[in-house]
Scaffold this active site. Structure first.
Site, PDB file in Angstrom:
ATOM      1  N   TRP A 102       0.831  -1.209   0.000  1.00 30.57           N
ATOM      2  CA  TRP A 102       0.000   0.000   0.000  1.00 30.57           C
ATOM      3  C   TRP A 102       0.862   1.254   0.000  1.00 30.57           C
ATOM      4  O   TRP A 102       0.527   2.244  -0.666  1.00 30.57           O
ATOM      5  CB  TRP A 102      -0.999  -0.017   1.160  1.00 30.57           C
ATOM      6  CG  TRP A 102      -2.070  -1.042   0.901  1.00 30.57           C
ATOM      7  CD1 TRP A 102      -2.307  -2.169   1.611  1.00 30.57           C
ATOM      8  CD2 TRP A 102      -3.006  -1.053  -0.195  1.00 30.57           C
ATOM      9  NE1 TRP A 102      -3.337  -2.884   1.037  1.00 30.57           N
ATOM     10  CE2 TRP A 102      -3.779  -2.229  -0.065  1.00 30.57           C
ATOM     11  CE3 TRP A 102      -3.260  -0.202  -1.273  1.00 30.57           C
ATOM     12  CZ2 TRP A 102      -4.800  -2.564  -0.969  1.00 30.57           C
ATOM     13  CZ3 TRP A 102      -4.274  -0.532  -2.176  1.00 30.57           C
ATOM     14  CH2 TRP A 102      -5.023  -1.694  -2.016  1.00 30.57           C
ATOM     15  N   ASP A 171      -2.136   6.633   6.210  1.00 33.79           N
ATOM     16  CA  ASP A 171      -3.151   5.759   5.610  1.00 33.79           C
ATOM     17  C   ASP A 171      -3.543   4.718   6.657  1.00 33.79           C
ATOM     18  O   ASP A 171      -2.865   3.713   6.821  1.00 33.79           O
ATOM     19  CB  ASP A 171      -2.570   5.087   4.358  1.00 33.79           C
ATOM     20  CG  ASP A 171      -3.537   4.084   3.740  1.00 33.79           C
ATOM     21  OD1 ASP A 171      -4.646   3.887   4.286  1.00 33.79           O
ATOM     22  OD2 ASP A 171      -3.171   3.499   2.701  1.00 33.79           O
ATOM     23  N   LYS A 195     -12.657  -1.872   5.778  1.00 36.88           N
ATOM     24  CA  LYS A 195     -11.900  -2.759   6.642  1.00 36.88           C
ATOM     25  C   LYS A 195     -12.461  -2.689   8.066  1.00 36.88           C
ATOM     26  O   LYS A 195     -13.064  -3.633   8.521  1.00 36.88           O
ATOM     27  CB  LYS A 195     -10.414  -2.401   6.650  1.00 36.88           C
ATOM     28  CG  LYS A 195      -9.590  -2.986   5.501  1.00 36.88           C
ATOM     29  CD  LYS A 195      -9.675  -2.238   4.224  1.00 36.88           C
ATOM     30  CE  LYS A 195      -8.953  -2.905   3.078  1.00 36.88           C
ATOM     31  NZ  LYS A 195      -7.996  -2.033   2.427  1.00 36.88           N
TER      32      LYS A 195
HETATM   33  C1  LIG Z   1      -7.432  -1.530   1.332  1.00 34.86           C
HETATM   34  C2  LIG Z   1      -6.378  -0.506   1.485  1.00 34.86           C
HETATM   35  C3  LIG Z   1      -6.234   0.547   0.564  1.00 34.86           C
HETATM   36  C4  LIG Z   1      -7.106   0.676  -0.661  1.00 34.86           C
HETATM   37  O1  LIG Z   1      -8.381   1.004  -0.289  1.00 34.86           O
HETATM   38  P1  LIG Z   1      -9.528   1.283  -1.369  1.00 34.86           P
HETATM   39  O2  LIG Z   1     -10.584   1.871  -0.486  1.00 34.86           O
HETATM   40  O3  LIG Z   1      -9.881  -0.014  -1.972  1.00 34.86           O
HETATM   41  O4  LIG Z   1      -8.989   2.251  -2.354  1.00 34.86           O
HETATM   42  C5  LIG Z   1      -5.248   1.483   0.788  1.00 34.86           C
HETATM   43  N1  LIG Z   1      -4.436   1.400   1.855  1.00 34.86           N
HETATM   44  C6  LIG Z   1      -4.545   0.404   2.761  1.00 34.86           C
HETATM   45  C7  LIG Z   1      -3.611   0.366   3.919  1.00 34.86           C
HETATM   46  C8  LIG Z   1      -5.511  -0.577   2.595  1.00 34.86           C
HETATM   47  O5  LIG Z   1      -5.616  -1.566   3.496  1.00 34.86           O
END
Ligand SMILES: *Cc1c(COP(=O)(O)O)cnc(C)c1O
Length: 359
Positions: A102, A171, A195
């Site tokens: 990521w 993030d 998540k």
């Molecule tokens: C799942 C995830 C993403 C991507 O998320 P989307 O909402 O599908 O764009 C980005 N960063 C992390 C750490 C993730 O777990």
């Protein structure tokens, strides 16, 4: 109807109590004679749902009035572009730390909009570690420092917060609400909802208000934080149903005792599973012990040829979505807030049986 235990990395398990309440309210929300998904986003009902969700989210994380909370769409992936467009000039230097898949995606996208300095990387350990903070090569003049507190794929988590003169951008897609954090240390926090918040379709951005109003002229209106903030995240039609369901999750988290309680439960769940993996002699997790994720726990079997049988048996036992990410292989158990401790116990029991029969 039997519900299985769901270890999916995302979209992930929802609290059962929330699903029940949503079912109860689906046809007729609190006597108003319609479903939330049929409401005007500008109706008093939807505005009250939205406002209450934001208030509960702020309370859970202890977010002060110095921060705006934005309810957006486009996933965390859209934020990979929105962040440099809102916080940096085209020729600005922006610092990024690369701790996994990521981070890499965030770096790649930001490189299109600013000059990325990769301040540190753990690629040399195949992303099983976090580079020591004193090794980070931070720029003097960075517009911000971006990092990924929990790498969902590698299962690597920071249990400390980087110090930075530049605004700290995180993030938190797969770690937000799993334990208390000190929001005041951050310039901006963002997370896709699917998540540890609620259903897919919603993305939450927490941004310090002094960082608003700096977007580049070319920034698409829909990616401009100030536009969202000025319009209470209703510049256009927001994802009303996902916002409502996330609000129910926030109420559920408060009823569990808030994030302090969630941390206790989450640590207990993770420690159990790591302890079993480490002691099994059959399964293993490659991540350095101090950086093992509480939310995403990858593991491999002694022989990858057994993966298929393991997954089939798990599925038969009602343990779903344990397949690891294709870039890592093996298995991954995501044990977010909504995954109960009994699910982890059931998984460990299954793993024991499988190891005994195949070890
Ligand atoms: C799942 C995830 C993403 C991507 O998320 P989307 O909402 O599908 O764009 C980005 N960063 C992390 C750490 C993730 O777990």
């Amino acid at each position: 109807m039997a519900r299985c235990y769901n270890f999916c990395a995302g979209p992930a398990a929802m609290p059962e109590a929330v699903l029940r309440q949503a079912k109860e309210e689906l046809m007729d929300w609190r006597g108003r004679g319609l479903s939330v998904m049929e409401m005007s986003h500008r109706s008093d009902e939807m505005v009250s749902i939205a406002t209450e969700a934001e208030a509960d989210f702020r309370e859970l994380l202890g977010i002060s009035d110095d921060y705006a909370v934005l309810f957006l769409q486009g996933g965390a992936s859209s934020q990979f572009a929105a962040i440099p467009l809102n916080l940096a000039e085209e020729n600005s230097v922006v610092d990024y730390v690369n701790t996994g898949q990521w981070s890499k995606k965030a770096i790649k996208e930001a490189s299109r909009y600013a000059k990325v300095n990769v301040a540190a990387s753990s690629e040399d350990t195949n992303f099983t570690t976090i580079p020591a903070f004193d090794s980070w090569q931070l720029s003097d003049n960075a517009a911000y420092l971006h990092y990924t507190p929990n790498e969902t794929i590698g299962g690597v988590e920071y249990f400390w917060t980087p110090e930075s003169r530049a605004p700290l951008v995180a993030d938190m897609s797969s770690t937000i609400l799993s334990r208390p954090i000190d929001v005041d240390k951050f310039g901006l926090i963002y997370a896709g909802a699917q998540k540890n918040i609620g259903p897919a379709g919603l993305t939450i951005v927490v941004v310090r208000k002094d960082l608003l109003g700096k977007a580049r002229a070319i920034t698409p209106t829909m990616l401009n934080y100030q536009t969202a903030a000025e319009n209470d995240s209703m510049y256009n039609t927001p994802p009303t149903m996902a916002w409502y369901l996330s609000g129910l999750v926030f109420k559920w988290l408060k009823a569990q005792g808030g994030l302090q309680s969630m941390e206790v439960i989450n640590r207990r769940k993770a420690e159990k599973l790591y302890a079993y993996i480490d002691g099994s002699g059959f399964y293993s997790n490659p991540v350095e012990v101090a950086s093992r994720s509480l939310m995403n726990i990858p593991f491999v079997l002694a022989d990858a040829k057994l993966d298929k049988a393991f997954l089939q048996g798990a599925d038969d036992a009602g343990l779903l979505n344990l397949k690891g990410h294709r870039s890592v292989g093996g298995m991954r158990a995501s044990v977010y807030n909504a995954v109960p401790e009994e699910a982890v116990d059931a998984l460990i029991d299954y793993m024991k049986d499988f190891a005994r029969e195949n070890g």
